[in-house]
Design an enzyme around this catalytic site. Structure first.
Site, PDB file in Angstrom:
ATOM      1  N   CYS A 289       0.772  -1.346   0.029  1.00  0.00           N
ATOM      2  CA  CYS A 289       0.087  -0.070  -0.026  1.00  0.00           C
ATOM      3  C   CYS A 289       0.791   1.307   0.195  1.00  0.00           C
ATOM      4  O   CYS A 289       1.520   1.601  -0.837  1.00  0.00           O
ATOM      5  CB  CYS A 289      -0.839  -0.061   1.295  1.00  0.00           C
ATOM      6  SG  CYS A 289      -2.490   1.079   0.890  1.00  0.00           S
TER       7      CYS A 289
ATOM      8  N   HIS B  19      -3.826  -4.888   0.530  1.00  0.00           N
ATOM      9  CA  HIS B  19      -3.211  -5.605   1.954  1.00  0.00           C
ATOM     10  C   HIS B  19      -3.318  -6.828   2.120  1.00  0.00           C
ATOM     11  O   HIS B  19      -4.345  -7.311   2.488  1.00  0.00           O
ATOM     12  CB  HIS B  19      -3.797  -4.798   3.082  1.00  0.00           C
ATOM     13  CG  HIS B  19      -3.695  -3.233   3.128  1.00  0.00           C
ATOM     14  ND1 HIS B  19      -2.762  -2.876   3.970  1.00  0.00           N
ATOM     15  CD2 HIS B  19      -4.142  -2.125   2.622  1.00  0.00           C
ATOM     16  CE1 HIS B  19      -2.397  -1.575   3.952  1.00  0.00           C
ATOM     17  NE2 HIS B  19      -3.376  -0.965   3.160  1.00  0.00           N
TER      18      HIS B  19
ATOM     19  N   GLU C 180      -1.972  -8.389   4.224  1.00  0.00           N
ATOM     20  CA  GLU C 180      -1.809  -8.709   5.860  1.00  0.00           C
ATOM     21  C   GLU C 180      -3.309  -8.285   6.535  1.00  0.00           C
ATOM     22  O   GLU C 180      -3.410  -8.750   7.637  1.00  0.00           O
ATOM     23  CB  GLU C 180      -0.796  -7.978   6.437  1.00  0.00           C
ATOM     24  CG  GLU C 180      -0.962  -6.377   6.548  1.00  0.00           C
ATOM     25  CD  GLU C 180      -1.070  -5.609   5.356  1.00  0.00           C
ATOM     26  OE1 GLU C 180      -0.954  -4.381   5.500  1.00  0.00           O
ATOM     27  OE2 GLU C 180      -0.978  -6.068   4.171  1.00  0.00           O
TER      28      GLU C 180
END
Length: 226
Positions: free
Chosen positions: A94, A172, A174
């Site tokens: 990002c 993302h 994560e």
């Protein structure tokens, strides 16, 4: 292998006990590959002594824009250029994706098309993958040496590869559904209501976080020339 995590932001304080801060998210994503991790909060002005403090580097997301005037961004760009010149592997997520492109001569701006939030499908090297997005800024001009390997209808330059040493991606891997749900609760009032509604309705959509986490791990572990 030691992975250095450069924190360019923090998870919202209200959510830390629930989801952890960004380094803990990446530790979960990259678990099982024998990595050691060390973090530096560059957003707070805390930098490594040198690029030799880790074998590979990862730059997190942030609420800030890469083009904003913050005292920690120019030294971060210098660090990125030094890592690039060294041939050590570097991964950007990002904001990390954006600031790497900017540091190497690309352009980042607030996208006129608005926001992308929640589960989003990308075309990545001929395959479709779903990852959670949370961004308005985008890389709009590529730096020299960057190859587009992933895109969507909304984000043309969603994943970039620089030779065999830098991998960056706009969404993302994560972020799981719990993270997106928490961000909607804490920051959703800052976004257009239809975007938030759509993201909330699609929270349960399966994502390819695990497979992209495996890709990041393999990228760090790959043998490189020289």
């Amino acid at each position: 292998m030691r992975i250095g995590i450069l924190m360019t932001g923090h998870a919202p304080e209200e959510l830390i006990s629930e989801i952890g801060d960004y380094p803990s998210m990446f530790r979960r994503l990259l678990d099982g590959h024998g990595f050691e991790f060390q973090s530096w909060a560059v957003v707070d002005g805390v930098f490594p002594n040198s690029i030799g403090d880790a074998d590979g580097w990862l730059i997190t997301g942030s609420k800030h824009g890469a083009y904003e005037d913050h005292p920690w961004i120019p030294p971060l760009e210098d660090f990125i250029r030094d890592v690039h010149a060294s041939g050590r592997p570097l991964v950007g997520i990002c904001f990390g994706h954006q600031v790497i492109a900017q540091a190497l001569g690309g352009k980042v701006e607030k996208f006129a098309g608005g926001w992308s939030v929640g589960p989003t499908v990308y075309e990545l090297e001929g395959e479709q993958i779903a990852l959670n997005a949370w961004h308005q800024d985008q890389v709009v001009e590529l730096p020299e040496g960057a190859t587009v390997i992933g895109s969507s209808n909304f984000c043309e330059n969603a994943a970039l590869l620089y030779g065999d040493t830098i991998l960056s991606i706009q969404p993302h891997p994560e972020f799981n559904a719990t993270v997106i749900d928490g961000l909607i609760r804490i920051r959703g009032n800052l976004l257009p209501a239809p975007i938030v509604k759509r993201a909330h309705e699609t929270l349960a959509t399966p994502t390819d976080n695990d497979s992209f986490g495996q890709r990041i791990a393999s990228f760090f572990l790959a043998e490189r020339k020289g």
